[in-house]
Design a protein around this motif. Structure first.
Motif, PDB file in Angstrom:
ATOM      1  N   GLN A 134       0.831  -1.201   0.000  1.00  0.00           N
ATOM      2  CA  GLN A 134       0.000   0.000   0.000  1.00  0.00           C
ATOM      3  C   GLN A 134       0.866   1.252   0.000  1.00  0.00           C
ATOM      4  O   GLN A 134       0.566   2.230  -0.697  1.00  0.00           O
ATOM      5  N   ALA A 135       1.959   1.212   0.767  1.00  0.00           N
ATOM      6  CA  ALA A 135       2.875   2.350   0.782  1.00  0.00           C
ATOM      7  C   ALA A 135       3.492   2.556  -0.598  1.00  0.00           C
ATOM      8  O   ALA A 135       3.677   3.701  -1.044  1.00  0.00           O
ATOM      9  N   GLN A 136       3.802   1.447  -1.272  1.00  0.00           N
ATOM     10  CA  GLN A 136       4.363   1.550  -2.621  1.00  0.00           C
ATOM     11  C   GLN A 136       3.334   2.147  -3.580  1.00  0.00           C
ATOM     12  O   GLN A 136       3.674   3.002  -4.425  1.00  0.00           O
ATOM     13  N   TYR A 137       2.098   1.712  -3.467  1.00  0.00           N
ATOM     14  CA  TYR A 137       1.028   2.261  -4.309  1.00  0.00           C
ATOM     15  C   TYR A 137       0.913   3.763  -4.088  1.00  0.00           C
ATOM     16  O   TYR A 137       0.794   4.542  -5.050  1.00  0.00           O
ATOM     17  N   ASP A 138       0.961   4.185  -2.842  1.00  0.00           N
ATOM     18  CA  ASP A 138       0.830   5.605  -2.526  1.00  0.00           C
ATOM     19  C   ASP A 138       1.996   6.400  -3.107  1.00  0.00           C
ATOM     20  O   ASP A 138       1.812   7.528  -3.587  1.00  0.00           O
ATOM     21  N   ARG A 139       3.200   5.831  -3.075  1.00  0.00           N
ATOM     22  CA  ARG A 139       4.368   6.529  -3.627  1.00  0.00           C
ATOM     23  C   ARG A 139       4.254   6.657  -5.146  1.00  0.00           C
ATOM     24  O   ARG A 139       4.574   7.702  -5.713  1.00  0.00           O
ATOM     25  N   VAL A 140       3.806   5.598  -5.805  1.00  0.00           N
ATOM     26  CA  VAL A 140       3.636   5.659  -7.256  1.00  0.00           C
ATOM     27  C   VAL A 140       2.531   6.649  -7.612  1.00  0.00           C
ATOM     28  O   VAL A 140       2.658   7.439  -8.560  1.00  0.00           O
ATOM     29  N   LEU A 141       1.436   6.627  -6.859  1.00  0.00           N
ATOM     30  CA  LEU A 141       0.355   7.572  -7.104  1.00  0.00           C
ATOM     31  C   LEU A 141       0.851   9.011  -6.958  1.00  0.00           C
ATOM     32  O   LEU A 141       0.534   9.881  -7.787  1.00  0.00           O
ATOM     33  N   ALA A 142       1.658   9.277  -5.934  1.00  0.00           N
ATOM     34  CA  ALA A 142       2.190  10.626  -5.736  1.00  0.00           C
ATOM     35  C   ALA A 142       3.085  11.037  -6.903  1.00  0.00           C
ATOM     36  O   ALA A 142       3.054  12.196  -7.345  1.00  0.00           O
ATOM     37  N   HIS A 143       3.864  10.087  -7.414  1.00  0.00           N
ATOM     38  CA  HIS A 143       4.723  10.355  -8.580  1.00  0.00           C
ATOM     39  C   HIS A 143       3.876  10.721  -9.795  1.00  0.00           C
ATOM     40  O   HIS A 143       4.159  11.717 -10.486  1.00  0.00           O
ATOM     41  N   LEU A 144       2.842   9.948 -10.063  1.00  0.00           N
ATOM     42  CA  LEU A 144       1.993  10.205 -11.225  1.00  0.00           C
ATOM     43  C   LEU A 144       1.199  11.498 -11.060  1.00  0.00           C
ATOM     44  O   LEU A 144       0.967  12.228 -12.038  1.00  0.00           O
ATOM     45  N   GLN A 145       0.770  11.794  -9.849  1.00  0.00           N
ATOM     46  CA  GLN A 145       0.064  13.051  -9.612  1.00  0.00           C
ATOM     47  C   GLN A 145       0.981  14.244  -9.850  1.00  0.00           C
ATOM     48  O   GLN A 145       0.576  15.241 -10.452  1.00  0.00           O
ATOM     49  N   ALA A 146       2.234  14.139  -9.394  1.00  0.00           N
ATOM     50  CA  ALA A 146       3.183  15.239  -9.606  1.00  0.00           C
ATOM     51  C   ALA A 146       3.438  15.460 -11.089  1.00  0.00           C
ATOM     52  O   ALA A 146       3.617  16.598 -11.534  1.00  0.00           O
ATOM     53  N   LEU A 147       3.425  14.383 -11.858  1.00  0.00           N
ATOM     54  CA  LEU A 147       3.651  14.480 -13.300  1.00  0.00           C
ATOM     55  C   LEU A 147       2.423  15.020 -14.025  1.00  0.00           C
ATOM     56  O   LEU A 147       2.538  15.930 -14.860  1.00  0.00           O
ATOM     57  N   HIS A 148       1.246  14.469 -13.729  1.00  0.00           N
ATOM     58  CA  HIS A 148       0.077  14.722 -14.572  1.00  0.00           C
ATOM     59  C   HIS A 148      -0.855  15.825 -14.079  1.00  0.00           C
ATOM     60  O   HIS A 148      -1.487  16.506 -14.898  1.00  0.00           O
ATOM     61  N   GLU A 149      -0.998  16.010 -12.772  1.00  0.00           N
ATOM     62  CA  GLU A 149      -2.000  16.958 -12.275  1.00  0.00           C
ATOM     63  C   GLU A 149      -1.829  18.372 -12.823  1.00  0.00           C
ATOM     64  O   GLU A 149      -2.821  19.021 -13.173  1.00  0.00           O
ATOM     65  N   PRO A 150      -0.599  18.896 -12.935  1.00  0.00           N
ATOM     66  CA  PRO A 150      -0.479  20.256 -13.486  1.00  0.00           C
ATOM     67  C   PRO A 150      -0.971  20.372 -14.923  1.00  0.00           C
ATOM     68  O   PRO A 150      -1.264  21.476 -15.382  1.00  0.00           O
ATOM     69  N   GLY A 151      -1.070  19.230 -15.623  1.00  0.00           N
ATOM     70  CA  GLY A 151      -1.518  19.260 -17.012  1.00  0.00           C
ATOM     71  C   GLY A 151      -2.916  18.723 -17.228  1.00  0.00           C
ATOM     72  O   GLY A 151      -3.334  18.563 -18.379  1.00  0.00           O
ATOM     73  N   PHE A 152      -3.643  18.440 -16.140  1.00  0.00           N
ATOM     74  CA  PHE A 152      -5.004  17.928 -16.300  1.00  0.00           C
ATOM     75  C   PHE A 152      -5.836  18.894 -17.155  1.00  0.00           C
ATOM     76  O   PHE A 152      -5.821  20.106 -16.963  1.00  0.00           O
ATOM     77  N   GLY A 153      -6.574  18.311 -18.101  1.00  0.00           N
ATOM     78  CA  GLY A 153      -7.411  19.110 -18.977  1.00  0.00           C
ATOM     79  C   GLY A 153      -6.717  19.638 -20.207  1.00  0.00           C
ATOM     80  O   GLY A 153      -7.362  20.249 -21.070  1.00  0.00           O
ATOM     81  N   GLY A 154      -5.404  19.409 -20.328  1.00  0.00           N
ATOM     82  CA  GLY A 154      -4.644  19.858 -21.490  1.00  0.00           C
ATOM     83  C   GLY A 154      -3.927  18.693 -22.145  1.00  0.00           C
ATOM     84  O   GLY A 154      -4.004  17.549 -21.685  1.00  0.00           O
ATOM     85  N   PRO A 155      -3.207  18.950 -23.244  1.00  0.00           N
ATOM     86  CA  PRO A 155      -2.529  17.863 -23.963  1.00  0.00           C
ATOM     87  C   PRO A 155      -1.367  17.291 -23.160  1.00  0.00           C
ATOM     88  O   PRO A 155      -0.476  18.028 -22.736  1.00  0.00           O
ATOM     89  N   SER A 156      -1.386  15.982 -22.933  1.00  0.00           N
ATOM     90  CA  SER A 156      -0.289  15.323 -22.225  1.00  0.00           C
ATOM     91  C   SER A 156       0.670  14.642 -23.192  1.00  0.00           C
ATOM     92  O   SER A 156       1.872  14.615 -22.965  1.00  0.00           O
ATOM     93  N   SER A 157       0.146  14.087 -24.255  1.00  0.00           N
ATOM     94  CA  SER A 157       0.972  13.543 -25.334  1.00  0.00           C
ATOM     95  C   SER A 157       0.266  13.865 -26.643  1.00  0.00           C
ATOM     96  O   SER A 157      -0.959  14.024 -26.672  1.00  0.00           O
ATOM     97  N   ILE A 158       1.045  13.984 -27.716  1.00  0.00           N
ATOM     98  CA  ILE A 158       0.473  14.404 -28.996  1.00  0.00           C
ATOM     99  C   ILE A 158       0.973  13.500 -30.112  1.00  0.00           C
ATOM    100  O   ILE A 158       2.049  12.905 -30.028  1.00  0.00           O
ATOM    101  N   ARG A 159       0.167  13.408 -31.175  1.00  0.00           N
ATOM    102  CA  ARG A 159       0.497  12.582 -32.326  1.00  0.00           C
ATOM    103  C   ARG A 159      -0.334  13.075 -33.517  1.00  0.00           C
ATOM    104  O   ARG A 159      -1.060  14.048 -33.410  1.00  0.00           O
ATOM    105  N   GLU A 160      -0.220  12.405 -34.632  1.00  0.00           N
ATOM    106  CA  GLU A 160      -0.993  12.693 -35.843  1.00  0.00           C
ATOM    107  C   GLU A 160      -0.932  14.171 -36.236  1.00  0.00           C
ATOM    108  O   GLU A 160      -1.961  14.824 -36.395  1.00  0.00           O
ATOM    109  N   PRO A 161       0.258  14.739 -36.408  1.00  0.00           N
ATOM    110  CA  PRO A 161       0.300  16.130 -36.849  1.00  0.00           C
ATOM    111  C   PRO A 161      -0.218  16.272 -38.274  1.00  0.00           C
ATOM    112  O   PRO A 161      -0.055  15.380 -39.110  1.00  0.00           O
ATOM    113  N   HIS A 162      -0.881  17.378 -38.548  1.00  0.00           N
ATOM    114  CA  HIS A 162      -1.280  17.692 -39.915  1.00  0.00           C
ATOM    115  C   HIS A 162      -1.140  19.187 -40.126  1.00  0.00           C
ATOM    116  O   HIS A 162      -1.183  19.965 -39.160  1.00  0.00           O
TER     117      HIS A 162
END
Length: 662
Positions: A9-37
């Motif tokens: 459970q402690a490991q899960y919480d640490r991984v969750l904190a890592h992913l939150q630090a990465l993704h939360e500031p970008g919630f609602g915006g582009p996180s990865s992009i592809r198919e340029p035209h």
């Protein structure tokens, strides 16, 4: 709660904190992009972006354009949208969206750049996988899959939609081998009249297609609709009345069909392939009138993207060793060719795709997505004046990841037979030797490039915990030509084994890796090799095979790409002593001493979950530490949250338990 449960459970919480630090500031915006035209004049761009609103489910997709150095959403909210394509005159944006039913894509149009509600278009019977404007802008070609068609391994396997029909809990699962909803067809939509017409006939499966002039369509076709049928598909040419003729067959695979704007020439890529839509190979230019075929020398580049600029200029992108390459082929009237290379860069190009991708302007500039392990994806236009960055997905979360993910560098070493093998090594701060995790890619015909996060959530996470991660490209990988790719065919688990083992030896000798703390992780072919290597060498302290093949005999009678596996092994499961038996990890389980965390998705049709279960039970029978983890709603890999959080926590916990970073 037991001590191990508390630790997990402690490991899960640490991984969750890592992913939150990465993704939360970008919630609602582009996180990865592809198919340029891009419009032909290069003034307007569009990309498909993955958008996370939270760590729940899979990301939705949306269309964004680059304006004033930032991404701005083009598609309306409330549905997923992708595959934006400008009309030749640049006035209309066609795209795919699932506004009517989630997961079922239909064509939509935005005219003259207006935002808001898209123009209504008649719905096709199925889901649209891709679209192409005709060179004259009069019609739109649609590739349509029935709601029950196979997905490739690179798409997550399974089928494109599970039945929504209500059935009793006792109702059986039925496979009658017919699969009437599994076929792929071609349709034409005419914006000027609103007409929607089917082009391809019943009984012809069209895997992918492209225009050949304003009237005809080139397609990769087969007589069957099962995923295994793609590996034997032909190049066909459809006339306006829907009649078709075979243009080219191959002993390997054909993909990326596209014709010049006037229809004078036809181009296709020929490659030995592991997965549909994961293609890197030789460029062929064909005269559709005579059938004459010319193999174009593009300087050792495995071609991964094609686009005709006009009736004589063909743009291409591809992979050469670890570099992304773009160029233009001039095709003379007699079929002779001249190649002009636009760029060759160590940065990965294409975004969240398997191989380099991009699109061309009329004057030969290239619009692509550039990134590296330390550079978040950015939309770039490249040409004679250099690169012009239009927008980036960077935000405080990507800054966080850069601060903990260490650095990446290209490395090489010699295999026992003298073949030079390449890879990308990611290391934490400080001096080695580090505990080393070897991350084996899927395929085997794929390749690591210097990409953001190495296109894998676990690589930067492991580096942040003090592990070095080697991302090797053994023989069979793309970017080294078809001869190199073909070396793995008929020999999976042979010389490629020693390519990987010699890479470990080299890093131990160089003081990078601690020889007593070596681990393995990988999915698909990488899952197979993670299972296979522990039967061949006892140096490994821990392994995490994901979506593996462990028994080629049972794989041959349960997988939807069974014939592919038999061809790549050059084996007949009915014949005793062939590689279907000698190269199956489960039949060598008595040799294993490495603790294994075996991971699979219950919906995986490419490498069914029974493969992981067989190896787990064989290891347990021989007293080897083994855990089996099957995610009920996942296919070929673990993609959705929170399953991905759980998987990452279990994988990191496994390595820290058996080979801790000190």
């Amino acid at each position: 709660m037991t001590q191990r449960s508390t630790q997990r459970q402690a490991q899960y919480d640490r991984v969750l904190a890592h992913l939150q630090a990465l993704h939360e500031p970008g919630f609602g915006g582009p996180s990865s992009i592809r198919e340029p035209h891009v419009t032909r004049d290069g003034r307007r761009t569009v990309v498909t972006a993955d958008v996370l609103d939270g760590l729940d489910g899979v990301p939705r997709t949306a269309l964004y354009t680059a304006e004033d150095g930032r991404f701005r959403q083009v598609s309306a909210t409330g549905a997923s949208a992708r595959s934006g394509r400008f009309s030749p005159d640049g006035h209309t944006l066609a795209f795919l969206a699932d506004r009517t039913e989630r997961g079922v894509a239909q064509l939509h149009l935005l005219v003259d750049g207006r935002l808001g509600e898209a123009q209504a278009v008649p719905e096709v019977p199925g889901t649209v996988e891709y679209l192409h404007w005709s060179p004259d802008g009069r019609r739109i070609l649609l590739g349509v899959a029935g709601l029950g068609a196979d997905l490739s391994g690179g798409q997550g396997s399974g089928i494109n939609r599970r039945s929504a029909e209500e059935t009793p809990s006792w109702f059986p699962r039925i496979d009658d081998g017919v699969g009437e909803r599994s076929w792929r067809s071609l349709w034409l939509y005419t914006p000027g009249t609103g007409a929607l017409d089917r082009l391809s006939a019943e009984g012809v499966n069209c895997w992918e297609s492209g225009w050949c002039g304003p009237e005809r369509v080139a397609a990769i076709t087969s007589d069957g609709s099962g995923e295994d049928d793609w590996y034997r598909a032909d190049l066909s040419l459809f006339e306006p009345d829907g009649s078709a003729r075979k243009v080219l067959g191959s002993d390997v695979q054909l993909a990326l069909p596209t014709g010049s704007t006037g229809g004078r020439w036809l181009a296709v890529v020929e490659a030995v392939c592991s997965d549909r839509w994961v293609v890197a190979g030789d460029l062929l230019v064909i005269d559709p009138a005579s059938g004459a075929v010319r193999r174009v020398d593009v300087g050792g580049t495995d071609v991964t993207r094609l686009e005709w600029l006009d009736d004589s200029r063909l743009g291409y992108l591809g992979l050469r060793h670890l570099d992304s390459v773009a160029g233009v082929v001039d095709v003379a009237h007699d079929g002779t060719t001249e190649v002009s290379e636009i760029f060759s860069t160590e940065s990965a190009c294409g975004g969240s795709t398997f191989h380099p991708d991009g699109v061309f302007t009329d004057d030969g500039r290239v619009c692509t997505i550039q990134e590296s392990y330390e550079l978040p994806p950015q939309l770039v236009v490249s040409g004679p004046g250099g690169d012009r960055v239009l927008a980036s997905v960077a935000h405080p979360g990507t800054d966080y990841l850069r601060s903990v993910a260490g650095t990446a560098e290209a490395v090489t070493w010699d295999a026992p037979d003298g073949t030079q093998i390449e890879g990308v090594l990611c290391t934490p701060e400080g001096d080695g030797p580090f505990p080393l995790v070897v991350n084996v890619h899927g395929g085997p015909i794929w390749a690591f490039r210097n990409q953001w996060s190495m296109r894998s959530s676990w690589v930067p996470l492991l580096v942040s915990r003090g592990y070095a991660v080697l991302n090797p490209n053994p023989r069979g990988s793309a970017g080294r030509g078809q001869e190199f790719a073909g070396l793995v065919v008929g020999d999976m688990g042979g010389a490629d084994t020693h390519d990987l083992l010699s890479g470990i030896d080299a890093l131990v000798d160089r003081g990078v890796a601690d020889g007593d703390r070596i681990g393995l992780i990988g999915g698909s072919y990488g899952g197979y090799m993670s299972s296979w290597l522990v039967t061949q060498d006892r140096r490994f302290a821990a392994a995490v095979p994901i979506a593996p093949v462990t028994d080629w005999y049972s794989q041959g009678f349960t997988s939807n790409i069974a014939a592919w596996g038999n061809r790549f092994l050059d084996a007949d499961p009915e014949q005793h002593g062939t590689r279907a038996h000698t190269r199956s990890p489960v039949l060598h389980a008595s040799k294993v001493r490495t603790p294994c965390l075996n991971v699979a998705g219950a919906l995986d049709n490419c490498t069914p979950p029974g493969q992981a279960q067989e190896f787990h039970q064989a290891l347990r029978a021989h007293g080897v530490a083994s855990v089996l983890v099957i995610y009920p709603q996942e296919g070929h890999g673990v993609r959705a949250y929170p399953a991905q959080i759980d998987f990452l926590a279990r994988a990191v916990d496994w390595f820290e338990l058996h080979m801790p970073a000190r």
